[in-house]
Design a protein around this motif. Structure first.
Motif, PDB file in Angstrom:
ATOM      1  N   ASP A 145       0.883  -1.271   0.037  1.00  0.00           N
ATOM      2  CA  ASP A 145      -0.075  -0.118   0.071  1.00  0.00           C
ATOM      3  C   ASP A 145       1.030   1.261   0.160  1.00  0.00           C
ATOM      4  O   ASP A 145       0.624   2.320  -0.978  1.00  0.00           O
ATOM      5  N   ILE A 146       2.018   1.239   0.803  1.00  0.00           N
ATOM      6  CA  ILE A 146       2.730   2.462   0.950  1.00  0.00           C
ATOM      7  C   ILE A 146       3.380   2.501  -0.570  1.00  0.00           C
ATOM      8  O   ILE A 146       3.559   3.798  -0.910  1.00  0.00           O
ATOM      9  N   LEU A 147       3.834   1.636  -1.036  1.00  0.00           N
ATOM     10  CA  LEU A 147       4.594   1.887  -2.481  1.00  0.00           C
ATOM     11  C   LEU A 147       3.791   2.276  -3.522  1.00  0.00           C
ATOM     12  O   LEU A 147       3.982   2.954  -4.555  1.00  0.00           O
ATOM     13  N   GLU A 148       2.428   1.448  -3.605  1.00  0.00           N
ATOM     14  CA  GLU A 148       1.429   1.947  -4.522  1.00  0.00           C
ATOM     15  C   GLU A 148       1.060   3.327  -4.440  1.00  0.00           C
ATOM     16  O   GLU A 148       0.642   4.167  -5.638  1.00  0.00           O
ATOM     17  N   ASP A 149       0.808   3.760  -3.013  1.00  0.00           N
ATOM     18  CA  ASP A 149       0.452   5.409  -3.026  1.00  0.00           C
ATOM     19  C   ASP A 149       1.282   6.235  -3.537  1.00  0.00           C
ATOM     20  O   ASP A 149       1.251   7.235  -3.956  1.00  0.00           O
ATOM     21  N   GLU A 150       2.749   5.720  -3.698  1.00  0.00           N
ATOM     22  CA  GLU A 150       3.757   6.625  -4.382  1.00  0.00           C
ATOM     23  C   GLU A 150       4.070   6.322  -5.771  1.00  0.00           C
ATOM     24  O   GLU A 150       4.761   6.954  -6.582  1.00  0.00           O
ATOM     25  N   GLY A 151       2.957   5.590  -6.512  1.00  0.00           N
ATOM     26  CA  GLY A 151       3.038   5.476  -7.940  1.00  0.00           C
ATOM     27  C   GLY A 151       3.835   4.298  -8.286  1.00  0.00           C
ATOM     28  O   GLY A 151       3.818   4.111  -9.603  1.00  0.00           O
ATOM     29  N   TYR A 152       4.407   3.236  -7.376  1.00  0.00           N
ATOM     30  CA  TYR A 152       5.127   2.153  -7.958  1.00  0.00           C
ATOM     31  C   TYR A 152       3.944   0.930  -8.285  1.00  0.00           C
ATOM     32  O   TYR A 152       2.960   0.923  -7.601  1.00  0.00           O
ATOM     33  N   MET A 166      16.926  -6.227   1.811  1.00  0.00           N
ATOM     34  CA  MET A 166      16.491  -7.027   2.769  1.00  0.00           C
ATOM     35  C   MET A 166      15.895  -6.684   3.986  1.00  0.00           C
ATOM     36  O   MET A 166      15.953  -5.387   4.298  1.00  0.00           O
ATOM     37  N   ILE A 167      14.672  -7.346   4.476  1.00  0.00           N
ATOM     38  CA  ILE A 167      13.842  -6.932   5.465  1.00  0.00           C
ATOM     39  C   ILE A 167      13.711  -8.054   6.525  1.00  0.00           C
ATOM     40  O   ILE A 167      13.736  -9.264   6.049  1.00  0.00           O
ATOM     41  N   SER A 168      13.717  -7.771   8.130  1.00  0.00           N
ATOM     42  CA  SER A 168      13.630  -8.813   8.882  1.00  0.00           C
ATOM     43  C   SER A 168      13.188  -8.130  10.305  1.00  0.00           C
ATOM     44  O   SER A 168      13.312  -7.097  10.438  1.00  0.00           O
ATOM     45  N   GLY A 169      12.552  -9.027  11.018  1.00  0.00           N
ATOM     46  CA  GLY A 169      12.087  -8.820  12.174  1.00  0.00           C
ATOM     47  C   GLY A 169      12.999  -9.255  13.523  1.00  0.00           C
ATOM     48  O   GLY A 169      12.820  -9.019  14.561  1.00  0.00           O
ATOM     49  N   ALA A 211      23.368  -6.604  -1.047  1.00  0.00           N
ATOM     50  CA  ALA A 211      22.148  -6.066  -0.580  1.00  0.00           C
ATOM     51  C   ALA A 211      22.396  -4.741  -0.608  1.00  0.00           C
ATOM     52  O   ALA A 211      23.338  -4.125   0.038  1.00  0.00           O
ATOM     53  N   TYR A 212      21.317  -3.888  -1.139  1.00  0.00           N
ATOM     54  CA  TYR A 212      21.477  -2.430  -1.324  1.00  0.00           C
ATOM     55  C   TYR A 212      21.313  -1.907   0.229  1.00  0.00           C
ATOM     56  O   TYR A 212      22.052  -0.971   0.904  1.00  0.00           O
ATOM     57  N   ASP A 213      20.581  -2.460   0.957  1.00  0.00           N
ATOM     58  CA  ASP A 213      20.163  -2.019   2.519  1.00  0.00           C
ATOM     59  C   ASP A 213      19.709  -3.163   3.313  1.00  0.00           C
ATOM     60  O   ASP A 213      19.200  -3.842   2.669  1.00  0.00           O
ATOM     61  N   PHE A 214      19.559  -2.885   4.508  1.00  0.00           N
ATOM     62  CA  PHE A 214      18.983  -3.923   5.418  1.00  0.00           C
ATOM     63  C   PHE A 214      17.970  -3.010   6.403  1.00  0.00           C
ATOM     64  O   PHE A 214      18.398  -2.301   6.984  1.00  0.00           O
ATOM     65  N   LEU A 247       8.600  -1.610   9.852  1.00  0.00           N
ATOM     66  CA  LEU A 247       9.288  -0.755   8.830  1.00  0.00           C
ATOM     67  C   LEU A 247       8.742   0.659   8.979  1.00  0.00           C
ATOM     68  O   LEU A 247       7.641   0.851   9.354  1.00  0.00           O
ATOM     69  N   SER A 248       9.632   1.818   8.819  1.00  0.00           N
ATOM     70  CA  SER A 248       9.432   2.891   8.888  1.00  0.00           C
ATOM     71  C   SER A 248       8.908   3.576   7.583  1.00  0.00           C
ATOM     72  O   SER A 248       9.656   3.352   6.612  1.00  0.00           O
ATOM     73  N   LEU A 249       7.862   4.308   7.507  1.00  0.00           N
ATOM     74  CA  LEU A 249       7.193   4.995   6.226  1.00  0.00           C
ATOM     75  C   LEU A 249       8.249   5.456   5.646  1.00  0.00           C
ATOM     76  O   LEU A 249       8.690   5.366   4.233  1.00  0.00           O
ATOM     77  N   GLU A 250       8.868   6.501   6.351  1.00  0.00           N
ATOM     78  CA  GLU A 250       9.850   7.511   5.460  1.00  0.00           C
ATOM     79  C   GLU A 250      11.064   6.687   5.047  1.00  0.00           C
ATOM     80  O   GLU A 250      11.775   6.901   4.213  1.00  0.00           O
TER      81      GLU A 250
END
Length: 444
Positions: A20-27, A79-82, A97-100, A105-108
């Motif tokens: 939802d976050i990404l679609e709201d930004e046009g992705y 990469m994402i993980s809890g 990986a570009y980032d971790f 997850l923080s929206l910003e």
């Protein structure tokens, strides 16, 4: 055009909220819960960015990252993980990986990371396209035994940073080989800087190599970086190194030994990491004997000697070279691709090509531009005086003058049945001078 983002996570809530976050930004967003389906999506839809969870039901996310770095090296992966540890995050970034990102997850953070990762992906794709374009442009064409051996040596040399001395006649492709060594090695993404030592006036060559400070000499209106500095972490190609003055040779030797130098007119020591590849059409060991070239510099440069044979010694490669240049120039000039008759090709094969591959390339370029019909015959080739040396194929006046002098002396020797006294008289030079030129040009 909207970017496509793939989310790979076994938690439906994460897939939904992140999507939802990404679609709201046009992705455009695609999502899946397992690694196997993710690979099918990547193959079919070619996404621009992947958010990948560490823990997946069918496979470890780190393993999938490793596979993606091999199969899709320009695809950015976040990469994402809890339940991640610092060690795991470090491992993932080291693997490409570009980032971790940690859950929750923080929206910003998600949006900023997505934007920057996509920018990186675009740059990597452009760089990959540039490398492929370079690979097409710089090809060693041929299947003769000497060329196959040369290709093997280039592959070996690409894997290290040792100094190489390339020898061969003018037009054989010394710069091409130097570039291939560079682009096949660990420094491929760093600069390849060429210096033609024969084309730069001796009074300016030190400024060209080492740079100069503002006001260091008349005309030095601003500080300028030299070729050594520009080639830092890359390769410096010293073409026609045999034409360098002894004074400059001494300074180049010091840089090779210390990897340090000072700009002309400067006092600050500049440290660089430069691989040096040198080339010459001279017999440097003979120049050493004559006192024209420093012996210590010769041994420093000649760590790995590499000789490129003249085209007349690998005539079986001529049809392949002709085909390659026909394709290249047909595309460049937007011309219908021409073909050669068997007789025309035989004329090219029978010719000795004193200007080597450069001369052949020039002839094919002229044929592509000037031949009006699609089939090139031997008559078209004879229009360009094949059988007579193309002095315009040489880079410098010195090379062309030497080639003409050699041919002129040879013609006069033949006219006079190799009578040295009579030929010297016709040429209006001393017999001793003629003997020396015969030896130097290998006419005996």
């Amino acid at each position: 055009m909207a970017y496509t983002v793939l989310i790979v996570d076994d938690e439906e809530g994460i897939r939904q909220s992140l999507g939802d976050i990404l679609e709201d930004e046009g992705y455009e967003v695609l999502s899946t819960e397992d690694a196997a389906h993710a690979m099918r999506i990547i193959e079919a839809d070619n996404p621009d960015l992947v958010f990948l969870d560490i823990w997946l039901p069918d496979r470890d996310g780190i393993e999938l990252l490793e596979e993606l770095r091999i199969k899709r090296p320009t695809l950015p992966v976040v990469m994402i993980s809890g339940h991640a540890t610092i060690d795991l995050a470090v491992k993932a970034t080291r693997m490409g990986a570009y980032d971790f990102l940690e859950k929750p997850l923080s929206l910003e953070r998600v949006l900023l990371t997505a934007q920057r990762a996509l920018e990186r992906g675009v740059l990597e794709k452009e760089f990959q396209a540039l490398r492929e374009d370079i690979s097409r442009k710089w090809q060693l064409v041929g299947q003769s035994p000497v060329v196959r051996d040369l290709k093997d040596q280039i592959t070996i040399l690409g894997s290290n940073t040792s100094r190489v001395l390339i020898t061969g006649e003018s037009g054989t492709g010394k710069e091409l080989v130097a570039r291939l060594i560079h682009y096949n090695g660990p420094r491929a993404s760093n600069p390849f800087i060429e210096v033609n030592c024969a084309a730069i006036p001796q009074e300016l060559i030190e400024s060209e190599l080492f740079g100069h400070e503002k006001g260091s000499f008349t005309g030095a209106y601003e500080r300028k970086k030299g070729k050594f500095e520009l080639a830092d972490n890359g390769t410096l190609f010293l073409d026609e190194v045999g034409d360098m003055s002894l004074q400059t040779q001494a300074k180049v030797l010091r840089v090779i030994e210390t990897q340090e130098f000072q700009r002309v007119g400067g006092s600050k020591k500049i440290r660089v990491d430069v691989r040096i590849i040198a080339a010459t059409n001279k017999e440097l060991h003979e120049e050493v004997k004559k006192g024209n070239f420093r012996e210590d510099l010769f041994y420093r440069l000649n760590v790995i000697p590499l000789h490129i044979p003249p085209l007349r010694e690998r005539k079986e490669d001529i049809p392949l070279l002709v085909d390659y240049f026909l394709e290249e120039f047909s595309q460049e000039y937007k011309k219908t691709r021409k073909r050669l008759t068997e007789e025309a090709m035989q004329v090219l094969i029978n010719y000795d090509w004193p200007g080597n591959v450069r001369e052949l390339k020039n002839v094919i370029e002229r044929l592509v531009i000037m031949t009006r019909h699609d089939t090139v015959t031997e008559k078209d080739i004879f229009l360009y005086n094949i059988g007579k040396k193309d002095y315009f194929s040489y880079k410098t006046l010195k090379e062309a003058r030497e080639a003409f002098e050699r041919d002129f002396i040879l013609a006069k020797l033949r006219e006079n049945n190799w009578n040295i006294s009579r030929t010297a008289e016709v040429l209006n030079i001393e017999r001793s001078n003629l003997h020396r030129k015969i030896k130097n040009y290998g006419l005996s």
